[in-house]
Motif scaffolding. Structure first.
Motif, PDB file in Angstrom:
ATOM      1  N   ARG A  99       0.818  -1.216   0.000  1.00  0.00           N
ATOM      2  CA  ARG A  99       0.000   0.000   0.000  1.00  0.00           C
ATOM      3  C   ARG A  99       0.849   1.263   0.000  1.00  0.00           C
ATOM      4  NH1 ARG A  99      -3.262  -1.719   5.307  1.00  0.00           N
ATOM      5  NH2 ARG A  99      -1.074  -2.142   5.827  1.00  0.00           N
ATOM      6  N   ALA A 111       4.132   2.607  -8.050  1.00  0.00           N
ATOM      7  CA  ALA A 111       3.745   1.578  -9.021  1.00  0.00           C
ATOM      8  C   ALA A 111       4.944   0.778  -9.524  1.00  0.00           C
ATOM      9  CB  ALA A 111       3.010   2.224 -10.186  1.00  0.00           C
ATOM     10  N   ASN A 158      -5.698  -2.491  -0.538  1.00  0.00           N
ATOM     11  CA  ASN A 158      -6.661  -1.415  -0.790  1.00  0.00           C
ATOM     12  C   ASN A 158      -7.002  -1.444  -2.276  1.00  0.00           C
ATOM     13  OD1 ASN A 158      -4.475  -0.231  -2.095  1.00  0.00           O
ATOM     14  ND2 ASN A 158      -4.057   1.224  -0.433  1.00  0.00           N
ATOM     15  N   THR A 159      -7.741  -0.474  -2.724  1.00  0.00           N
ATOM     16  CA  THR A 159      -8.174  -0.469  -4.126  1.00  0.00           C
ATOM     17  C   THR A 159      -6.983  -0.420  -5.072  1.00  0.00           C
ATOM     18  OG1 THR A 159     -10.225   0.649  -3.512  1.00  0.00           O
ATOM     19  CG2 THR A 159      -9.588   0.738  -5.824  1.00  0.00           C
ATOM     20  N   THR A 160      -5.978   0.361  -4.740  1.00  0.00           N
ATOM     21  CA  THR A 160      -4.798   0.482  -5.597  1.00  0.00           C
ATOM     22  C   THR A 160      -4.044  -0.841  -5.682  1.00  0.00           C
ATOM     23  OG1 THR A 160      -4.566   2.828  -5.074  1.00  0.00           O
ATOM     24  CG2 THR A 160      -2.621   1.706  -5.947  1.00  0.00           C
ATOM     25  N   VAL A 161      -3.876  -1.502  -4.551  1.00  0.00           N
ATOM     26  CA  VAL A 161      -3.183  -2.797  -4.544  1.00  0.00           C
ATOM     27  C   VAL A 161      -3.931  -3.804  -5.398  1.00  0.00           C
ATOM     28  CG1 VAL A 161      -2.538  -4.757  -3.084  1.00  0.00           C
ATOM     29  CG2 VAL A 161      -2.048  -2.422  -2.326  1.00  0.00           C
ATOM     30  N   ARG A 162      -5.233  -3.836  -5.267  1.00  0.00           N
ATOM     31  CA  ARG A 162      -6.018  -4.785  -6.063  1.00  0.00           C
ATOM     32  C   ARG A 162      -5.915  -4.478  -7.557  1.00  0.00           C
ATOM     33  NH1 ARG A 162      -8.975  -8.151  -3.090  1.00  0.00           N
ATOM     34  NH2 ARG A 162      -9.472  -7.609  -0.923  1.00  0.00           N
ATOM     35  N   ARG A 163      -5.957  -3.204  -7.892  1.00  0.00           N
ATOM     36  CA  ARG A 163      -5.881  -2.816  -9.305  1.00  0.00           C
ATOM     37  C   ARG A 163      -4.516  -3.165  -9.893  1.00  0.00           C
ATOM     38  NH1 ARG A 163      -3.829   1.700 -10.992  1.00  0.00           N
ATOM     39  NH2 ARG A 163      -4.174   2.791  -9.008  1.00  0.00           N
ATOM     40  N   ARG A 164      -3.468  -2.860  -9.160  1.00  0.00           N
ATOM     41  CA  ARG A 164      -2.120  -3.163  -9.652  1.00  0.00           C
ATOM     42  C   ARG A 164      -1.881  -4.662  -9.749  1.00  0.00           C
ATOM     43  NH1 ARG A 164       1.348   1.242  -6.019  1.00  0.00           N
ATOM     44  NH2 ARG A 164       0.838   3.084  -7.284  1.00  0.00           N
TER      45      ARG A 164
END
Length: 231
Positions: free
Chosen positions: A110, A114, A147-153
C-alpha cells in the motif's frame, strides 16, 4: 377390452415399472442414498497456507509433517528467500504443494509506488518460476495490506489476491498449544489458515502443526490447495 383394463389396473396397483423415466430409480432405493453419500465426501475442507519462507530449517520440518499426514499446502514465498534457498522451493514444489507470490522483500504494498510494486511482484515471480517451472497466479500482500490500488495493480499483473480467515498469530510465538487452540477454535468449512515457515523462529509452528492436522482430519476436514481462479 374389459380384460385389458383389468390388467392395466393390476399393474398400477403392484407398482410395476418399465424401467423408463424417474420411476426406474424407485426399484433401487439404495442408489440415491449412495450417490448422495459420495457427493458429501470431502465437502468439509480447509486451506493450510505458510508465509515468509522458504527457509533451510523450518520449511523442511513442515514438509515432513505435511507428508506424514498426507496434506498439501500452499506456500506464499518471498523472492529473496527463494533466491537464497532455491533447493527448498524445489522440494516444496516437487512434493506437490503450491508455491505462490509473497513479493520479493516483504514491503507493505500500500505504501510503494507503481514501479516498486511491479518490481516486487515480478522479481518474486522470476525466482519462483526458475524453481517450479510454473508462473504464480496468487499474490498475498505482506501484512494483508490491501486497498483499491493494490487490487488494481495486482490485477494488471495477472494476480489474484489471496488473504486468510484464520490467523493464530503464530509469528508472535505464543506457544505451540496456543497456536493449535486458536486455529482449532476458529476454523470453519472453507477456512484459509495462516501459518509461517519463515521470518524468524518457527519452532512453535512446527510443534503445533501435527495437532492441527490430526484434529482437523478427525473432524472430517480435507485439505485443498489455494486456487487463484476463485475457491
Amino acid at each position: 377390452m374389459t380384460r385389458l383394463l383389468l390388467a392395466v389396473g393390476l399393474i398400477a396397483m403392484l407398482g410395476i415399472t418399465t424401467g423408463c423415466g424417474p420411476q426406474s430409480e424407485a426399484r433401487q432405493p439404495g442408489v440415491g442414498a449412495q450417490a448422495a453419500s459420495r457427493g458429501a465426501v470431502g465437502t468439509k475442507y480447509v486451506y493450510i497456507t505458510f508465509d515468509d519462507g522458504p527457509g533451510p530449517t523450518y520449511t523442511p520440518q513442515i514438509l515432513a509433517i505435511l507428508r506424514r499426514y498426507g496434506v498439501k499446502a500452499t506456500f506464499f514465498e518471498i523472492g529473496q528467500n527463494v533466491r537464497k534457498y532455491p533447493a527448498v522451493t524445489r522440494k516444496v514444489h516437487q512434493q506437490g504443494h503450491s508455491v505462490q507470490n509473497h513479493t520479493y522483500s516483504h514491503p507493505d504494498l500500500r505504501k510503494v509506488p507503481a514501479a516498486t510494486f511491479r518490481s516486487q511482484v515480478q522479481s518474486a515471480d522470476r525466482y519462483i518460476r526458475a524453481q517450479t517451472k510454473s508462473q504464480p497466479r496468487c499474490l498475498r500482500p505482506p501484512y494483508g495490506g490491501v486497498n483499491t490500488t493494490v487490487r488494481r495493480r495486482a490485477a494488471a499483473l495477472g494476480k489474484t489476491i489471496k488473504l486468510w480467515t484464520v490467523d493464530p498469530r503464530d509469528w508472535s510465538r505464543p506457544g505451540a498449544k496456543v497456536i493449535s487452540r486458536r486455529v482449532l477454535a476458529s476454523v470453519r468449512n472453507g477456512s484459509t489458515i495462516l501459518l509461517h515457515d519463515g521470518g524468524g523462529n518457527r519452532s512453535q509452528t512446527v510443534a503445533a502443526l501435527p495437532t492441527i492436522l490430526r484434529t482437523l482430519k478427525a473432524r472430517g476436514y480435507t485439505f485443498r490447495l489455494v486456487s487463484c481462479s476463485g475457491h
